[in-house]
Design a protein around this motif. Structure first.
Motif, PDB file in Angstrom:
ATOM      1  N   UNK A 136       0.843  -1.213   0.000  1.00  0.00           N
ATOM      2  CA  UNK A 136       0.000   0.000   0.000  1.00  0.00           C
ATOM      3  C   UNK A 136       0.864   1.243   0.000  1.00  0.00           C
ATOM      4  N   UNK A 137       2.129   1.073   0.427  1.00  0.00           N
ATOM      5  CA  UNK A 137       3.036   2.226   0.530  1.00  0.00           C
ATOM      6  C   UNK A 137       3.015   2.878   1.908  1.00  0.00           C
ATOM      7  N   UNK A 162       7.138  -4.116  -6.014  1.00  0.00           N
ATOM      8  CA  UNK A 162       6.233  -3.000  -5.726  1.00  0.00           C
ATOM      9  C   UNK A 162       4.888  -3.215  -6.399  1.00  0.00           C
ATOM     10  N   UNK A 163       3.843  -2.690  -5.760  1.00  0.00           N
ATOM     11  CA  UNK A 163       2.527  -2.617  -6.400  1.00  0.00           C
ATOM     12  C   UNK A 163       2.347  -1.182  -6.894  1.00  0.00           C
ATOM     13  N   UNK A 164       1.659  -1.005  -8.018  1.00  0.00           N
ATOM     14  CA  UNK A 164       1.463   0.361  -8.539  1.00  0.00           C
ATOM     15  C   UNK A 164       0.826   1.287  -7.499  1.00  0.00           C
ATOM     16  N   UNK A 165      -0.086   0.735  -6.675  1.00  0.00           N
ATOM     17  CA  UNK A 165      -0.766   1.551  -5.661  1.00  0.00           C
ATOM     18  C   UNK A 165       0.241   2.150  -4.677  1.00  0.00           C
ATOM     19  N   UNK A 166       1.221   1.325  -4.273  1.00  0.00           N
ATOM     20  CA  UNK A 166       2.220   1.785  -3.305  1.00  0.00           C
ATOM     21  C   UNK A 166       3.150   2.826  -3.910  1.00  0.00           C
ATOM     22  N   UNK A 167       3.510   2.607  -5.175  1.00  0.00           N
ATOM     23  CA  UNK A 167       4.410   3.562  -5.840  1.00  0.00           C
ATOM     24  C   UNK A 167       3.719   4.925  -5.940  1.00  0.00           C
ATOM     25  N   UNK A 168       2.427   4.918  -6.314  1.00  0.00           N
ATOM     26  CA  UNK A 168       1.698   6.193  -6.434  1.00  0.00           C
ATOM     27  C   UNK A 168       1.633   6.899  -5.093  1.00  0.00           C
ATOM     28  N   UNK A 173       3.408  11.285  -1.577  1.00  0.00           N
ATOM     29  CA  UNK A 173       3.776  11.716  -0.218  1.00  0.00           C
ATOM     30  C   UNK A 173       5.185  12.300  -0.190  1.00  0.00           C
ATOM     31  N   UNK A 174       6.099  11.704  -0.980  1.00  0.00           N
ATOM     32  CA  UNK A 174       7.507  12.122  -0.926  1.00  0.00           C
ATOM     33  C   UNK A 174       8.076  12.248  -2.340  1.00  0.00           C
ATOM     34  N   UNK A 175       7.653  13.299  -3.061  1.00  0.00           N
ATOM     35  CA  UNK A 175       8.082  13.427  -4.457  1.00  0.00           C
ATOM     36  C   UNK A 175       9.591  13.622  -4.631  1.00  0.00           C
TER      37      UNK A 175
END
Ligand code: PRP
Ligand code: URA
Length: 209
Positions: A136-137, A162-168, A173-175
């Motif tokens: 989930x990230x 990684x799951x795409x959801x977690x990467x997004x 949150x931390x660009x």
């Protein structure tokens, strides 16, 4: 926006393939976590600055290139990140190691902090946060929040799957954090596990299930 690098090296893909198999033993899985982390670390340290230093070879003087400053720190997210840190130390043996302890609440899937111990000069160091799974990230976001509250600025995040959801979630949150991923998988299931994934990384490393 956050810089995301997905590894395409055949050795990494091959080793992750073995990790995914449910028949892979605890020992083999644990060794592979270290090996894949070392390979991802090779890429994640590509932009470290170099400085010229004069040395004397057996024949003459010359300028060699060494990593400038050498102020690196690996921060594994406990438990599963620990074996990634071991593998990375094989490449950057003089890095310091901090620890952040987090576990996911199984119902809410939100991270719960239980430990944090960092080098006293962590704010001056370039930090590599490591955790095999970015689902989930929530854990990665929380770990990096903790580091930033302690004044740390230069952060990279390394994971194996990684799951795409977690990467997004992590990107928004931390660009400013550079993300390195061994394999980008399809999605999360309804229990917050990555599909196809490899199951629970901590349990597979420590044989706790
Ligand atoms: C796993 C994994 C990550 C987290 C990822 O840890 O190692 O830390 O889940 O999930 P998220 O992206 O949804 O937060 P877990 O909570 O199972 O703890 P453990 O390492 O102690 O087993
Ligand atoms: N944590 C894991 O260890 N595996 C997953 O698939 C998701 C979270």
């Amino acid at each position: 926006m956050a810089n995301v690098t997905i590894m395409d090296h055949p050795l990494i893909q091959h080793k992750i393939g073995i990790m995914r198999r449910k028949t892979t033993s605890t020992k083999e899985f644990r060794d592979l976590v270290s090996e894949v982390a070392m390979l991802i670390c090779y890429e994640a340290t590509r932009s470290l600055p170099l400085t010229g230093v004069e040395v004397e070879t057996p024949l003459c003087k010359t300028i060699v290139h060494e990593i400038e400053g050498k102020k690196l720190c690996i921060v594994p997210i406990l438990r599963a990140g620990l074996h990634m840190a071991d593998g990375m130390l094989g490449l950057i043996p003089n890095a310091k190691v901090g620890h952040v302890g987090l576990y996911r609440n199984e119902e809410t899937l939100e991270p719960v902090e239980y430990f944090c111990k960092l080098p006293s000069d962590a704010a001056e160091r370039e930090i590599f946060v490591v955790d095999p799974m970015l689902a989930t990230g929530g854990s990665a976001e929380a770990a990096i929040d903790i580091l930033k509250k302690r004044g740390i600025k230069k952060i990279h995040f390394l994971c194996i799957i990684a799951a795409p959801e977690g990467v997004e979630r992590l990107k928004s949150a931390h660009p400013d954090v550079e993300i390195f991923i061994g394999s980008m998988d399809e999605r999360l299931n309804s229990n917050g596990y990555i599909l196809p994934g490899l199951g629970d990384a901590g349990d597979r490393i420590y044989g706790t299930k």
